[in-house]
Design a protein around this motif. Structure first.
Motif, PDB file in Angstrom:
ATOM      1  N   ALA A 198       0.842  -1.205   0.000  1.00  0.00           N
ATOM      2  CA  ALA A 198       0.000   0.000   0.000  1.00  0.00           C
ATOM      3  C   ALA A 198       0.872   1.248   0.000  1.00  0.00           C
ATOM      4  O   ALA A 198       1.950   1.270   0.590  1.00  0.00           O
ATOM      5  N   GLN A 199       0.382   2.278  -0.677  1.00  0.00           N
ATOM      6  CA  GLN A 199       1.099   3.548  -0.727  1.00  0.00           C
ATOM      7  C   GLN A 199       0.805   4.425   0.488  1.00  0.00           C
ATOM      8  O   GLN A 199       1.582   5.315   0.820  1.00  0.00           O
ATOM      9  N   SER A 200      -0.328   4.176   1.125  1.00  0.00           N
ATOM     10  CA  SER A 200      -0.719   4.914   2.321  1.00  0.00           C
ATOM     11  C   SER A 200      -1.717   4.061   3.092  1.00  0.00           C
ATOM     12  O   SER A 200      -2.220   3.044   2.581  1.00  0.00           O
ATOM     13  N   LEU A 201      -2.024   4.466   4.311  1.00  0.00           N
ATOM     14  CA  LEU A 201      -2.981   3.715   5.107  1.00  0.00           C
ATOM     15  C   LEU A 201      -4.350   3.717   4.442  1.00  0.00           C
ATOM     16  O   LEU A 201      -5.034   2.689   4.386  1.00  0.00           O
ATOM     17  N   ALA A 202      -4.757   4.884   3.909  1.00  0.00           N
ATOM     18  CA  ALA A 202      -6.046   4.982   3.224  1.00  0.00           C
ATOM     19  C   ALA A 202      -6.067   4.088   1.990  1.00  0.00           C
ATOM     20  O   ALA A 202      -7.071   3.424   1.699  1.00  0.00           O
ATOM     21  N   LEU A 274       2.329   1.478   9.773  1.00  0.00           N
ATOM     22  CA  LEU A 274       3.589   1.757   9.067  1.00  0.00           C
ATOM     23  C   LEU A 274       3.641   1.111   7.684  1.00  0.00           C
ATOM     24  O   LEU A 274       4.673   1.156   7.019  1.00  0.00           O
ATOM     25  N   LEU A 275       2.524   0.493   7.255  1.00  0.00           N
ATOM     26  CA  LEU A 275       2.426  -0.130   5.929  1.00  0.00           C
ATOM     27  C   LEU A 275       3.356  -1.330   5.791  1.00  0.00           C
ATOM     28  O   LEU A 275       3.986  -1.539   4.752  1.00  0.00           O
ATOM     29  N   ALA A 276       3.439  -2.108   6.840  1.00  0.00           N
ATOM     30  CA  ALA A 276       4.136  -3.397   6.845  1.00  0.00           C
ATOM     31  C   ALA A 276       5.576  -3.341   6.352  1.00  0.00           C
ATOM     32  O   ALA A 276       5.945  -4.027   5.393  1.00  0.00           O
ATOM     33  N   PRO A 277       6.428  -2.532   7.002  1.00  0.00           N
ATOM     34  CA  PRO A 277       7.849  -2.585   6.631  1.00  0.00           C
ATOM     35  C   PRO A 277       8.439  -3.945   7.002  1.00  0.00           C
ATOM     36  O   PRO A 277       7.920  -4.632   7.894  1.00  0.00           O
TER      37      PRO A 277
END
Length: 321
Positions: A198-202, A274-277
């Motif tokens: 994902a590029q962002s949480l939204a 954190l978008l799964a680093p």
């Protein structure tokens, strides 16, 4: 009776083998998260047709390192099994646990080989790959559980029994099953994070609810829901088992399980935000493995033959006349 130097050495080696296996599992997750599963092509056990790659890329080095460390884990499992059979008498629970540890290590290697040979790595988006990942996670939990029991019984703890365990047995079976299902859903969610970052949480939330999204993304939303439901059930069960089987080992494991599961929920939330680093995925997986190990230990202590039973009512003595 005090432990002999030989028994202490075996116990230390069994815990070392478990810790090393966990490190290999985490490196395997690093291979998946970095898309390095095809670093050796579709060759196994050789790497790109060579025993030792001559001009490896970074992905090749990552995958090749995983194979080397996995091979050493298999060696440790063989040593653990042979040592357990030679050092413990017939009928000792350590023997069976060590044998199962070796069996699950072999099936772990077979699943890993299958992932490579059938090209269920790198950018493969098929449902078949999700199935393989689920099988891989399931087997890993069985492997880690067997090694944890080997180390536990190496400490001269009593063997367990499933017979006549009543509510305690039901709570523990439900908890073990729930965590296994949760782990499988986590493996599928992690695969979705890797294939469709994902590029962002939204953006990530939009991916999860989109009717046109890949099925792996639509399944991903199930994991946090299961995490909350299973977590509540596991913590409740651990609390109840600590009351029904009030031994120090059970109470200690129940407390540790509650703390670890709380940390796991926090780590899962941070992972989403954190978008799964990659590093957070590894922390999340490590905590999941630790939760499983402590739950297995809680089960072994709670179902031990000599565990005190608070749910057994004392017999009423007849009144003297």
């Amino acid at each position: 009776m005090s432990a002999t130097p030989s028994s202490r050495a075996f116990r230390v080696f069994s815990w070392f083998t478990l810790a090393y296996t966990l490190a290999v599992v985490l490196w395997g997750a690093f291979v998946r998260a970095t898309g390095s599963g095809a670093g050796c092509g579709d060759h196994w056990p050789v790497c790109n047709g060579e025993v030792v790659p001559r001009a490896p890329t970074l992905q090749t080095l990552i995958e090749y390192t995983h194979r080397l460390t996995s091979g050493l884990a298999l060696v440790f499992a063989v040593v653990l099994c042979v040592w357990a059979l030679r050092a413990h008498g017939k009928g000792h629970p350590v023997r069976k646990a060590a044998v199962f540890s070796l069996v699950f290590m072999l099936t772990e290697a077979a699943v890993g080989a299958g992932l490579v040979l059938f090209k269920m790595v790198a950018g493969n988006e098929s449902l078949a790959r999700a199935f393989w990942m689920a099988v891989h996670l399931f087997n890993t939990f069985l492997l880690v559980g067997a090694q944890a029991l080997t180390a536990w019984w190496a400490g001269d703890h009593e063997r367990l029994s499933w017979r006549r365990q009543g509510l305690t047995g039901a709570l523990l079976v439900g908890s073990l099953s729930g965590v296994l299902v949760l782990g499988v859903s986590g493996a599928i969610a992690a695969l979705g994070d890797t294939l469709y970052p994902a590029q962002s949480l939204a953006h990530g939330l939009a991916q999860d609810v989109s009717p046109t999204a890949h099925v792996l993304l639509r399944l991903r939303v199930l994991h946090p829901v299961l995490a909350a439901l299973v977590g509540a059930g596991v913590v409740f069960s651990a609390t109840m088992v600590a009351r029904l089987r009030p031994s120090p080992a059970v109470r200690r494991a129940a407390l540790q399980l509650g703390i670890l599961y709380g940390l796991q929920l926090v780590a899962g939330t941070v992972n989403v935000v954190l978008l799964a680093p990659v590093w957070m995925q590894l922390v999340h997986l490590l905590l999941a493995d630790l939760v499983w190990i402590v739950l297995v230990r809680l089960s072994a202590a709670g179902l031990a033959r000599g565990a005190p039973r608070a749910d057994v009512k004392p017999r009423v003595q007849p009144a003297l006349t």
